[in-house]
Design a protein around this motif. Structure first.
Motif, PDB file in Angstrom:
ATOM      1  N   LEU A 437      38.439  31.832  41.115  1.00 29.96           N
ATOM      2  CA  LEU A 437      38.452  31.952  39.847  1.00 29.96           C
ATOM      3  C   LEU A 437      39.756  32.768  39.283  1.00 29.96           C
ATOM      4  O   LEU A 437      40.529  32.483  38.642  1.00 29.96           O
ATOM      5  N   SER A 438      39.875  33.860  40.272  1.00 25.18           N
ATOM      6  CA  SER A 438      40.883  34.888  40.096  1.00 25.18           C
ATOM      7  C   SER A 438      42.154  33.836  40.375  1.00 25.18           C
ATOM      8  O   SER A 438      43.120  34.303  39.840  1.00 25.18           O
ATOM      9  N   PHE A 439      42.034  33.296  41.411  1.00 24.12           N
ATOM     10  CA  PHE A 439      43.302  32.382  41.748  1.00 24.12           C
ATOM     11  C   PHE A 439      43.788  31.474  40.522  1.00 24.12           C
ATOM     12  O   PHE A 439      44.997  31.348  40.246  1.00 24.12           O
ATOM     13  N   LEU A 440      42.712  30.737  40.018  1.00 23.82           N
ATOM     14  CA  LEU A 440      43.074  29.837  38.884  1.00 23.82           C
ATOM     15  C   LEU A 440      43.844  30.568  37.657  1.00 23.82           C
ATOM     16  O   LEU A 440      44.673  30.182  36.994  1.00 23.82           O
ATOM     17  N   GLY A 441      43.518  32.052  37.279  1.00 31.27           N
ATOM     18  CA  GLY A 441      43.941  32.764  36.560  1.00 31.27           C
ATOM     19  C   GLY A 441      43.789  32.232  34.942  1.00 31.27           C
ATOM     20  O   GLY A 441      42.656  31.788  34.823  1.00 31.27           O
ATOM     21  N   ASN A 442      44.649  32.253  34.240  1.00 28.09           N
ATOM     22  CA  ASN A 442      44.420  31.701  32.639  1.00 28.09           C
ATOM     23  C   ASN A 442      43.332  32.503  32.114  1.00 28.09           C
ATOM     24  O   ASN A 442      42.398  31.836  31.190  1.00 28.09           O
ATOM     25  N   GLY A 443      42.909  33.735  32.334  1.00 34.25           N
ATOM     26  CA  GLY A 443      41.823  34.428  31.613  1.00 34.25           C
ATOM     27  C   GLY A 443      40.448  34.090  32.530  1.00 34.25           C
ATOM     28  O   GLY A 443      39.474  34.682  32.142  1.00 34.25           O
ATOM     29  N   LEU A 444      40.452  33.231  33.590  1.00 32.87           N
ATOM     30  CA  LEU A 444      39.341  33.289  34.281  1.00 32.87           C
ATOM     31  C   LEU A 444      39.117  34.457  35.295  1.00 32.87           C
ATOM     32  O   LEU A 444      40.189  34.998  35.435  1.00 32.87           O
TER      33      LEU A 444
END
Lengths: 516, 360, 362
Positions: A437-444
């Motif tokens: 999730l942290s990899f995906l970023g965008n507030g995730l």
């Protein structure tokens, strides 16, 4: 009357009188003190660190839980929800004060005692401000080694406490736990798992002292205080904000913009893992990430294990319709792939207050717990069903013992070992999911600037084949190590509780693999 | 080995079908070498049932597996061991040659019928597999033959049950099916490793009767392994008593029960509940079978033996004849009874030395 | 109970499972802090536009009354189950959701197909091999791969692999190996994998049927393009298969029925194929079916890293939108896939393992 006779008969038969642990220790205090005094010393030298971690976690849980209560009750009565909010403010205030207080207390292995940040006074001059004038690399390595040694020893001493209890104060000569511990201590692979877990727990607890610099100074507020460094251009000692120093220490994949692992930047700062694309220290970043990762996974797996334990015992005890209902619910939860649900919830609640508790970690922990219990439940349901059909359970039922008592006293001890096995293996999936999730970023995922392992991997994405290879590679390797260790621990416990099974293939797939 | 052990004037007319001499099977672990079977010798004649009896851990099953060639790493049959089946030396066979002995030559029935049948294939499938490999019977003929075999072992409604899976059979029926599957190989020799242990008493008696009938019909030779003296008394013609990897006493069955010589055999017989019991109440043998990890330089039963004396700790007992009329031997320093203690010890010592010289 | 009845029973049980998943998504999206009108119209919307849109989205009735949640819920569910997926809000405004999904489908199916296949053909043989050679160095080697594959995050492996292939890294040669292909992005050949031959031209009813014949060159190019991504996506399943395969073989090979089969004179090879193989497949079945579960979640990450225009990528973009009709439609599809896989798995069990009776539901 009859009670006393039965009691004395029992004493005759078992040759033991029911003394409290306290009396037993009072009768023979030597072994206890021989263990307890060193233990107290071990705790005392790092007490502020432990207290800080405890206050921090309490703080997050209080905010999260009261927040959820507030939202739930707010639908019914706004007055009550106001009371809850007041209570929350009060408790959090106390916790933060306490946290601030212990933060100021000295610890043995702190950066104040063994400082590694310093500056050279000349081109090849001696180091100023570091421990014994050592090079920062050595000073840092010394402190890190001492901390790991301390942590390993403390862990051993805690185990030693159990041994002392077993040998001197336990009433039974032998319990099944002894065999499990013996088996585990002969299990190399399992011991590797324990070692890795202790390693990462150490990073989570002592993270701020382990890094060459602090999250606070290097990442969160890099423009609050200047640091000294030796300026080669002017040949003098100058001052600079860490933020400005970071700006000139970026790792951007080219020869001139790169600070690799085990090297110094232009400001005399040592970077064991090199720097990130924004010049921050990767090792410090990883230590900060370790703390949030371990807290979130612990909360998540704890919650999931709790739900799974209760539901599996319900399934086994009541079976039939109750079992079918739980089964359908579990299948329903699993019907949406976990990562999708995680993305969905964290995206929707990205800007909501609950998305900010524990830097977003609290909400993630809840979703992970919610999506992980079906796997644990499936794996533990078998053993629970087995124990529910044992004679002693039927006997307890026929004596009219309460279902709650039967489950707690007779069924739970039997399934807890299996629960540990699958919980250990599932935690790997949670850690990977969190990083994803942290990899995906965008507030995730975990919200910046709080360090998160996945974000480091994402930053280094464009520099894998180049001088800045370390940014993506090292955090990933750390995840691989941790997840492997957790799987090894699971294997070890499983072989220890059931050596005959030799690794039964049943039920394991349920817990295996994270996929993210 | 000593020829006097097996000298039997009455048995001249029947050839042994299986001769085991000086069989040694050891397991190599990181820490120690376990001599699970330590230099045992016995034979089985055509149409005869020979029993091996002993507590669990005495090496009975390893003996059976050694004969079947089923010893896997880390176990090994030591050089110098000899297993002769119908004149063929089995220990020298390659894997492929051994395979042709298994089934059509020697069949084996294992202890637990629950696990001896493959759960994912029908009983018929597994019997037909035996027929195809060992007798080349396939197709419709195989189905008929399999039906006949199931009927022969007393399974009613055989034709229908061929298409059922093992889990649909009861325990006793399953063991019957395993026996049928082994009979399908048409073996000359059958090893039964505790075939009735997992079954209840009535079923146990039925299976024993079945084995006796089959033996008569087919002139089978049977090696029957069990820990149960009662079962041995029921089925065996001759008995080998095993303790800690060694045979401690060999005798025809009536002789053994009438005149047990070795203290261990006596203890075993005393521990049978019911009619055979010589004392009131249930006797048990104190202590446990030791793990045989040292070469035998003493009597392994000595620590549990009520009649042990000093020499038992230092001298390895050898088989000596203990009966004038019967082929009855015991490996115990108490025998031959007509000698004094020091002479007995001397005799055993010299026999042991002959043995080692013979080996080298 | 026969298989038909069993299937019907399983299908009936699947209904509450599906409803649970869909209801959960509905509640998150409709009770969560999302402002659909603001998302679609932006800040400069006139009150009239907003009112119109609210009516259109079934948030308020034309008379201005808010539509109750359960009413919205029924409407959404009805639309989903009648396959009325509606129009996209933000990803591609006013495009029918179904068109978007169909357009993205080939890439994901191609990716999923190969990742399942590669995992199967690498993981299972390796696991069986490790089990047969247990506790040798070859076993440790194979098991070691399994352990590492299980512990590697997909997205990280994807980053490393993509990095090595593209940016002049150690695997740079892969781009020009045999045919030159890109590794990231979605190539056009994906739409040219098959040529349809309408052999039944002129025959009523059968006319619509066409025989797809694979075009070899585009197939090869597309395979080479997807291989790294498929390897990554299949990696954790591969690890699971090695591990479970190994223990399953060990369990079976040490069992009494294998000894019994040996006693019958069955050859070593036949024991492996017939007696060990079939039994070892039973615990592998849920792992194989579990691949689909990992695949759907993992495709979001892998497609993101490799820049593949597939359903995973679409899902990610639709959630960030947020594009509620698209999200609900995709969740609907994923839930259906998941439930179908579960039913197929249970059915397969009844074929492979005779001990599982049709009476049992689990």
């Amino acid at each position: 009357m009859s009670e006393t006779t039965s009691k004395s008969i029992r004493e005759d038969l078992t040759q033991r009188d029911e003394l409290s642990l306290y009396t037993r220790i009072a009768n023979n205090p030597r072994p206890f003190f021989k263990w307890a005094v060193p233990m107290l010393v071990l705790i005392a030298v790092e007490f502020p660190t432990y207290a800080g971690v405890a206050f921090g976690m309490l703080d997050a849980v209080v905010i999260g839980v009261t927040g959820l209560l507030d939202a739930a009750i707010g639908l019914v009565s706004s007055g009550l929800s106001q009371t809850i909010r007041d209570a929350q403010y009060a408790v959090v205030g106390v916790l933060r004060d306490a946290g601030g207080f212990v933060d100021g207390l000295p610890t043995l292995f702190s950066r104040e005692v063994i400082p590694n940040q310093g500056y050279q006074t000349g081109p090849n001059g001696p180091w100023e401000g570091t421990f014994l004038g050592l090079e920062p690399a050595y000073a840092w390595a010394l402190r890190a080694t001492l901390i790991f040694a301390y942590a390993l020893f403390t862990a051993y001493w805690v185990f030693r406490g159990w041994l002392v209890y077993r040998d001197h104060y336990r009433e039974a000569d032998w319990t099944p736990t002894d065999d499990i511990v013996d088996n585990l201590s002969n299990h190399q692979w399992g011991k590797f798992g324990i070692f890795v877990l202790i390693l990462f727990l150490t990073m989570a607890v002592f993270g701020s002292a382990l890094g060459p610099t602090t999250v606070e100074q290097n990442i969160q507020s890099p423009y609050s205080e200047r640091i000294n460094y030796f300026n080669e251009d002017t040949g003098e000692v100058d001052q600079v904000f860490p933020g400005d120093a970071n700006f000139n220490s970026k790792s951007k994949g080219s020869a001139e913009f790169n600070v690799g692992p085990m090297s110094y930047d232009d400001y005399g700062r040592f970077h064991p893992f090199g720097t990130l694309t924004n010049g921050r220290d990767l090792f410090t970043f990883m230590m900060g990430g370790a703390r949030i990762t371990m807290i979130v996974s612990a909360l998540a797996i704890g919650g999931a294990a709790l739900i799974a334990a209760v539901f599996s015992m319900f399934s086994a005890y009541y079976s039939g319709r109750v079992d079918l209902t739980i089964l359908t619910t579990a299948d329903g939860v699993v019907s949406i792939p976990r990562l999708l649900l995680l993305i969905l919830v964290s995206a929707v609640f990205a800007n909501h207050w609950i998305g900010n508790v524990l830097n977003g970690g609290f909400l993630l922990a809840i979703i992970f717990a919610f999506t992980t219990w079906p796997f644990l439940w499936r794996a533990v349901r078998g053993p629970a069903l087995q124990v529910a059909q044992e004679e002693w359970i039927l006997a307890a039922k026929s004596y009219g013992q309460q279902p709650r008592t039967i489950m707690r006293k007779h069924m739970f001890p039997y399934i807890v070992g299996y629960l540990l096995v699958y919980a250990s293996m599932s935690t790997g999936g949670i850690i990977i999911g969190l990083a994803a999730l942290s990899f995906l970023g965008n507030g995730l995922g975990i919200s910046p600037p709080t360090p998160a392992w996945g974000r480091a991997i994402s930053m280094g994405q464009d520099y894998v084949s180049g001088p800045s290879w370390h940014i993506s590679l090292l955090p990933g390797l750390m995840i691989v190590l941790l997840v492997t260790g957790l799987n090894a621990l699971g294997d070890g416990i499983r072989d220890a509780i059931d050596p005959e099974a030799g690794g039964s293939a049943e039920g394991e797939e349920a817990a295996a693999g994270g996929g993210g | 080995m000593s020829s006097e052990t097996h000298a039997d004037p009455t048995a001249g007319d029947t050839e042994p079908i299986l001769t085991v001499e000086n069989l040694q099977t050891a397991f190599y672990t990181d820490r120690e070498t376990i001599r699970a079977v330590d230099s045992i010798s016995f034979d089985v004649k055509r149409g005869e049932t020979v029993g091996i009896v002993g507590e669990s851990g005495s090496g009975k099953s390893v003996t059976a597996r050694s004969i079947m060639g089923l010893i896997d790493s880390p176990g090994r049959i030591m050089p110098g061991s000899s297993i002769k089946f119908q004149g063929q030396e089995l220990t020298e066979l390659s894997d492929a040659e051994y395979r042709s002995v298994r089934g059509s030559g020697i069949g084996m029935v294992f202890q637990d019928p629950q696990q001896s049948l493959n759960p994912v294939y029908t009983v018929g499938n597994q019997i037909r597999e035996s027929l195809k490999i060992n007798r080349g019977i396939t197709g419709e003929e195989a189905v008929e033959e399999a039906t006949d075999l199931l009927e022969a072992v007393g399974i009613p409604d055989a034709k229908r049950r061929l298409d059922e899976y093992p889990h649909q059979f009861s325990g006793g029926m399953r063991q019957r099916a395993v026996i049928a599957m082994m009979l399908a190989c048409d073996p000359d020799f059958l090893i039964c490793d505790e075939p009735t242990t997992a079954l209840d008493v009535t079923i146990q008696a039925q299976i024993l009767d079945l084995l006796k009938d089959l033996q008569e019909e087919r002139n089978l030779s049977i090696l029957f392994i069990t820990h149960d003296m009662g079962v041995i008394a029921d089925i065996a013609d001759r008995v080998n008593v095993m303790y800690a990897g060694q045979i401690v006493e060999q005798a025809p069955v009536e002789e053994l029960f009438a005149n047990p010589k070795h203290p261990y055999t006596r203890a075993l017989i005393d521990s049978i509940p019911g009619e055979h019991s010589r004392k009131e109440g249930l006797e048990t043998i104190e202590g446990e079978v030791p793990t045989p990890n040292e070469p035998a330089d003493h009597c392994r039963f000595a620590p549990r033996c009520p009649k042990a004396f000093d020499a038992c700790e230092n001298v390895p007992p050898q088989h000596v004849s203990v009966s004038d009329e019967h082929d009855h031997t015991a490996a115990c320093l108490l025998y031959p009874e007509d000698l004094t203690e020091s002479h007995r010890v001397e005799k055993h010592l010299s026999l042991a030395n002959d043995d080692t010289e013979g080996d080298t | 109970m026969n298989r038909g009845l069993y299937l019907i029973k399983r299908l009936l049980l699947a209904v509450p499972v599906m409803l649970f998943g869909l209801t959960l998504s509905f509640l998150i999206l409709y009770l969560g802090p999302i402002d659909p009108v603001g998302t679609i119209l932006g800040r400069q919307a006139t009150p009239e536009d907003i009112r119109q849109l609210r009516i259109q989205l079934n948030i308020i009735y034309p008379n201005g009354e808010p539509v109750p949640l359960w009413d919205q819920y029924l409407r959404v569910m009805w639309d989903l189950f009648t396959l009325e997926f509606g129009q996209s809000w933000t990803v591609q405004r006013q495009t029918p959701v179904i068109d978007l999904i169909v357009g993205r489908m080939p890439a994901t199916i191609w990716l999923g197909f190969w990742s399942v296949l590669i995992a199967l053909f690498v993981g299972i043989p390796l696991g069986l091999y490790a089990g047969l050679r247990a506790n040798t160095y070859r076993d440790y080697f194979a098991s070691g791969f399994g352990i590492i594959w299980r512990a590697m995050p997909n997205f990280w492996l994807a980053v490393i692999l993509a990095g090595l292939i593209t940016a002049g890294g150690a695997l740079d040669w892969y781009k020009d190996f045999i045919v030159t292909t890109t590794v990231t992005g979605t190539p056009d050949v994906l739409n040219n994998l098959f040529t349809l031959y309408h052999v039944f031209e002129g025959i009523p009813l059968l006319e619509a049927l066409a025989i797809p014949v694979p075009n070899l060159i585009p197939m090869a190019i597309a395979f080479k393009w997807i291989l790294p991504a498929a390897l990554v996506l299949g990696s954790s399943s591969m690890g699971n298969e090695v591990r479970i395969g190994r223990t399953a073989v060990l369990e079976s090979i040490n069992s009494k029925y294998v000894d019994t089969a040996k006693s019958k004179g069955v050859s070593g090879r036949k024991i492996i194929y017939k007696h060990v193989g079939r039994n070892a497949i039973i615990p592998l079945l849920p792992v194989i079916m579990g691949e689909f579960y990992l695949l759907i979640g993992g495709s979001v990450l892998v497609e993101q890293v490799f820049g593949i225009n597939g359903l995973g990528n679409l899902f990610f973009r639709s959630i960030l939108g947020p594009d509620i009709p698209l999200v609900m439609a995709l969740v609907f599809i994923f839930v259906i896939i998941q439930v179908t896989v579960n039913i197929v798995q249970d059915l397969l069990y009844t074929y492979i393992d005779p001990r599982i009776s049709l009476e049992d539901t689990q």
